[in-house]
Write an enzyme that holds these catalytic residues in place. Sequence first.
Site, PDB file in Angstrom:
ATOM      1  NE  ARG A 126       3.586  -7.573  10.659  1.00 28.71           N
ATOM      2  CZ  ARG A 126       3.003  -6.833   9.734  1.00 28.71           C
ATOM      3  NH1 ARG A 126       1.982  -7.318   9.059  1.00 28.71           N
ATOM      4  NH2 ARG A 126       3.426  -5.632   9.465  1.00 28.71           N
TER       5      ARG A 126
ATOM      6  CD  GLU B   6      -2.811   1.126   2.429  1.00 31.74           C
ATOM      7  OE1 GLU B   6      -2.872   0.146   3.168  1.00 31.74           O
ATOM      8  OE2 GLU B   6      -3.525   2.138   2.550  1.00 31.74           O
TER       9      GLU B   6
ATOM     10  CE  LYS C 265       2.814   0.170   5.041  1.00 28.17           C
ATOM     11  NZ  LYS C 265       2.411   0.037   3.629  1.00 28.17           N
TER      12      LYS C 265
HETATM   13  P1  ATP Z   1      -0.377  -1.492   6.600  1.00 28.66           P
HETATM   14  O1  ATP Z   1      -0.587  -1.460   8.066  1.00 28.66           O
HETATM   15  O2  ATP Z   1      -0.235  -0.151   5.999  1.00 28.66           O
HETATM   16  O3  ATP Z   1      -1.246  -2.434   5.838  1.00 28.66           O
HETATM   17  P2  ATP Z   1       1.687  -3.374   5.979  1.00 28.66           P
HETATM   18  O4  ATP Z   1       2.986  -3.436   6.702  1.00 28.66           O
HETATM   19  O5  ATP Z   1       0.784  -4.522   5.980  1.00 28.66           O
HETATM   20  O6  ATP Z   1       1.073  -2.065   6.521  1.00 28.66           O
HETATM   21  P3  ATP Z   1       1.546  -3.350   3.102  1.00 28.66           P
HETATM   22  O7  ATP Z   1       1.991  -2.267   2.219  1.00 28.66           O
HETATM   23  O8  ATP Z   1       0.122  -3.703   3.109  1.00 28.66           O
HETATM   24  O9  ATP Z   1       2.015  -2.929   4.528  1.00 28.66           O
HETATM   25  O10 ATP Z   1       2.441  -4.620   2.884  1.00 28.66           O
HETATM   26  C1  ATP Z   1       2.748  -5.170   1.641  1.00 28.66           C
HETATM   27  C2  ATP Z   1       3.088  -6.619   1.803  1.00 28.66           C
HETATM   28  O11 ATP Z   1       4.200  -6.761   2.690  1.00 28.66           O
HETATM   29  C3  ATP Z   1       1.948  -7.402   2.398  1.00 28.66           C
HETATM   30  O12 ATP Z   1       1.778  -8.593   1.645  1.00 28.66           O
HETATM   31  C4  ATP Z   1       2.384  -7.714   3.786  1.00 28.66           C
HETATM   32  O13 ATP Z   1       1.885  -8.945   4.193  1.00 28.66           O
HETATM   33  C5  ATP Z   1       3.910  -7.717   3.681  1.00 28.66           C
HETATM   34  N1  ATP Z   1       4.511  -7.321   4.941  1.00 28.66           N
HETATM   35  C6  ATP Z   1       4.255  -6.200   5.642  1.00 28.66           C
HETATM   36  N2  ATP Z   1       4.947  -6.190   6.800  1.00 28.66           N
HETATM   37  C7  ATP Z   1       5.668  -7.335   6.842  1.00 28.66           C
HETATM   38  C8  ATP Z   1       6.572  -7.909   7.781  1.00 28.66           C
HETATM   39  N3  ATP Z   1       6.880  -7.310   8.918  1.00 28.66           N
HETATM   40  N4  ATP Z   1       7.119  -9.106   7.475  1.00 28.66           N
HETATM   41  C9  ATP Z   1       6.826  -9.710   6.316  1.00 28.66           C
HETATM   42  N5  ATP Z   1       5.975  -9.235   5.402  1.00 28.66           N
HETATM   43  C10 ATP Z   1       5.396  -8.056   5.641  1.00 28.66           C
HETATM   44 MG    MG Z   2      -1.255  -4.197   4.706  1.00 25.97          MG
END
Ligand code: ATP
Ligand code: MG
Length: 562
Positions: A260, A35, A270
């Site tokens: 994660r 995102e 974020k």
């Molecule tokens: P938000 O809270 O804004 O949704 P987010 O960290 O989930 O934050 P995204 O931009 O939706 O951010 O994440 C993109 C991809 O990265 C998603 O598929 C998510 O599962 C993965 N991702 C995000 N944080 C992690 C993490 N700490 N470890 C592994 N994968 C992650």
């Molecule tokens: Mg997300």
Amino acid sequence: MATEKTPSNFIRDIVDADIAKGKNGGRVHTRFPPEPNGYLHIGHAKAICISFGIARDYHGLCNLRFDDTNPEKEDVEYVDSIREDVRWLGFDWVDREYYASDYFDAIYQHALTLIKKGMAYVCDLTPDEQRKHRGTLTAPGKDSPYRGRTVEENLELFERMRRGEFDEGTRVLRAKIDMASPNITMRYPTIYRIKKASHHRTGDKWCIYPMYDFTHCISDSIEGITHSLCTLEFENNRPLYDWVLDQLGVHHPQQIEFARLNLTHTVLSKRILLKLVQQKTVSGWDDPRMPTISGFRRRGFTPSSIRNFCDRIGVAKFNSTIDVVVLENSIREELNRTAPRMMAVLDPLKVVITNYPEGKTEEMDATNNPEDPAAGTRKVPFSRELYIERDDFRETPPPKFFRLAPGQEVRLRYGYFIKCEKVLKDAEGKVLEVHCTYDPATRGGNNPPDGRKVKGTIHWVSAQHAVRAEVRLYDHLFAAKDPADVPEGQDIFVNLNPKSLTVVPGACLEPCLKDVRAGARVQFERLGYFFADPVDSRPGKPVFNRTVTLRDTWEKIEKGRK
Ligand code: ATP
Ligand code: MG
């Protein structure tokens, strides 16, 4: 990426089995769906390495898809940074750069299909009422009084929502799944909401926006994704993902969840990282203390060190926290092989060699990297006045202090043995200068013919040749191992490390570093690996960021355990 071999894991086992079954005609197609509401962090690097890595190793494809369904929080600055970071990590989506917003028309059509099938309805409950109706983990939900609306009525209301006739928060479109489901996600989830916000790509075309769950599965389906890999928190959303695609009867990718990444001494949220930027705790998203990809890049990490780290931590189904030392060791190992070794003095103390001729300069031979004979040698000037590290001298040395002390002899690396004869101090007792004598029979730092040995070797820089530089030393952004562990009533920021940045304005470097190229990586002997800052470093005025210390922290951890 020739040096790397990604170990197998449960996701790769599923992909192997699907290929063996001939599922999707043997195709492998993944996506990375960020995102654009912040910069990518090291957790995203893990997700990128998993999805792009599988595509690479199975001769498949991986798309970059911006999941841009929250117009207020998103920005093109983030889109640009995400593209740069994925590319920097060494992955290429070629021309498959997509935006969920490109699918708004298609998603809208799918919403109409659900309404026509009687599977979606317009609900007028306030968000608060909806929450109450939804029930709890132990109590089933209660039907909404609006669920009985006819298809015609729903089509008309939804059309009026789209035309902007209703205020935000007054109506939503909900999927009629199962109010009694033990999975709360399935209790009439909202799939469209009114949001009178301009979108960074679609402008004012829409005032209704699809929810994440509805958007994501349809986007995956449209792109022909085979394996939709995401983090564990989406496990409860998988039945909804499957339900939507089954109802619509379209291509159905398989969602697979993995743990994660969490790292000690930092946060991978974020929302919190954005706060740190906004409240100027850090200098920006690319501050070298940030766990962002751009932060690690500016600190001097390499793409391969991050990929190797992601391979090393593996892929599992349970959440855990990785010690940041594992990441540091990844870059340490790489730079040990590749970074030339130079001498720099961060906290200079002047040494005058009283029996060395005034005005004389000798060019000493120094090895660039003992791990890499091809790196060759260089000349380092030696003269009567040198700088050594203040900490390498003690007027009253503790036991086993083998560096410089009154009457004690030490080896100057690539220089000579010197012996401390006299200490000059100011009125407050601060040591100003140390006077030494040298032994000409130890040229190059070699043992003299009389077989005399010294235990300590220290680094130095010739005073008249020294290049002045700014050096930035970093420590953990959060002092606490788990920053989320806060006393009641306080926020996570109480755990910030007030000493996370130390700026050394007047470090002394050996002269060959005078015009160092921004972006160069070197080891300063005994001090760590350093990176010429790509933004602030200039010819004649170098600025170095410490990427990581030399200390083998594994050893420390092992000792701590004993
Ligand atoms: P938000 O809270 O804004 O949704 P987010 O960290 O989930 O934050 P995204 O931009 O939706 O951010 O994440 C993109 C991809 O990265 C998603 O598929 C998510 O599962 C993965 N991702 C995000 N944080 C992690 C993490 N700490 N470890 C592994 N994968 C992650
Ligand atoms: Mg997300």
